[in-house]
Design an enzyme around this catalytic site. Structure first.
Site, PDB file in Angstrom:
ATOM      1  N   CYS A  88       0.625  -1.396  -0.375  1.00  0.00           N
ATOM      2  CA  CYS A  88       0.065   0.079  -0.119  1.00  0.00           C
ATOM      3  C   CYS A  88       1.037   1.493  -0.105  1.00  0.00           C
ATOM      4  CB  CYS A  88      -1.060   0.023   1.414  1.00  0.00           C
ATOM      5  SG  CYS A  88      -2.470   1.388   1.130  1.00  0.00           S
ATOM      6  N   HIS A 194      -3.889  -4.750  -0.184  1.00  0.00           N
ATOM      7  CA  HIS A 194      -3.339  -5.597   0.948  1.00  0.00           C
ATOM      8  C   HIS A 194      -3.496  -7.837   0.616  1.00  0.00           C
ATOM      9  CE1 HIS A 194      -2.823  -2.012   3.379  1.00  0.00           C
ATOM     10  NE2 HIS A 194      -3.528  -1.129   2.576  1.00  0.00           N
ATOM     11  N   GLU A 196      -2.382  -8.824   2.574  1.00  0.00           N
ATOM     12  CA  GLU A 196      -2.919  -9.636   4.377  1.00  0.00           C
ATOM     13  C   GLU A 196      -4.125 -10.123   4.309  1.00  0.00           C
ATOM     14  OE1 GLU A 196      -2.651  -5.035   4.797  1.00  0.00           O
ATOM     15  OE2 GLU A 196      -1.412  -6.717   3.902  1.00  0.00           O
TER      16      GLU A 196
END
Length: 214
Positions: A88, A194, A196
């Protein structure tokens, strides 16, 4: 394998650490994940992850405020040549400059600048938030091995990285004009999305990064 996730006051550190631990376990990689603000730990890691949430200038200032961290990252990336991933705003910081609330210098590792997203369609809101389908470009990096064009990943951002040379672009998404969603140059990689937060696709991307040999 020692993974250092840089703590400079910005980023989803806990969720990032858990995702790297999970991806390593799922794909048979023995990983030791450390969230750290210590420059010496970063310099000695096998792979480094730079997350980032918020405004470009705040993230750059926060990174610069950690004693020795920028020098440690430079040593890790440019002298040792080890794999690096920015996530990001962590990817945006790779640019020469960011244009969010003024002009601010980035790390300058991949030429380009960070500009406001302009979808050109009132139905497409800013920030660009939620799931979007990847358009994967042909690349030798293998960071998208096992990930198909059209697979969805998760975004939250109002500004996007515009590289000066498209050869570094690994993937884009459509949001009006294309938005760069992943870049790589040598041993440096970055994702605007992202991983994650991107469930199975994100975990596969992380696993690919763990085995990446640029």
């Amino acid at each position: 394998m020692r993974i250092a996730i840089v703590d400079y006051g910005s980023g989803n550190l806990r969720s990032a650490a858990k995702a790297f631990e999970r991806a390593g376990a799922d794909h048979g990689a023995a990983v030791e994940v450390t969230v750290t603000s210590k420059a010496e730990i970063v310099a000695d890691a096998d792979r480094v992850v730079l997350p980032g949430v918020g405004a470009f200038a705040d993230c750059r200032a926060g990174l610069g405020a950690v004693d020795g961290m920028v020098d440690a990252l430079d040593e890790f990336v440019h002298k040792k040549g080890r794999p690096f991933l920015g996530i990001c705003v962590g990817m945006q910081l790779l640019a020469d400059r960011g244009l969010e609330h003024g002009e601010h210098a980035g790390l300058g590792w991949i030429g380009g600048e960070v500009r406001a997203i302009e979808p050109g369609d009132v139905r497409k809101k800013v920030p660009h938030m939620g799931w979007n389908a990847l358009r994967i470009k042909e690349s030798p990096a293998n960071l998208f091995a096992g990930i198909d064009p059209g697979d969805h990943v998760y975004f939250v951002h109002s500004y996007g990285f515009v590289p000066s040379n498209d050869s570094c672009v690994l993937a884009e998404v459509e949001y009006g004009p294309p938005i760069v969603s992943a870049v790589a140059k040598g041993n440096i990689a970055g994702t605007q999305f992202h991983p994650e937060k991107s469930q199975a696709v994100g975990l596969r991307f992380i696993a690919n990064f763990l085995s990446w040999s640029p």
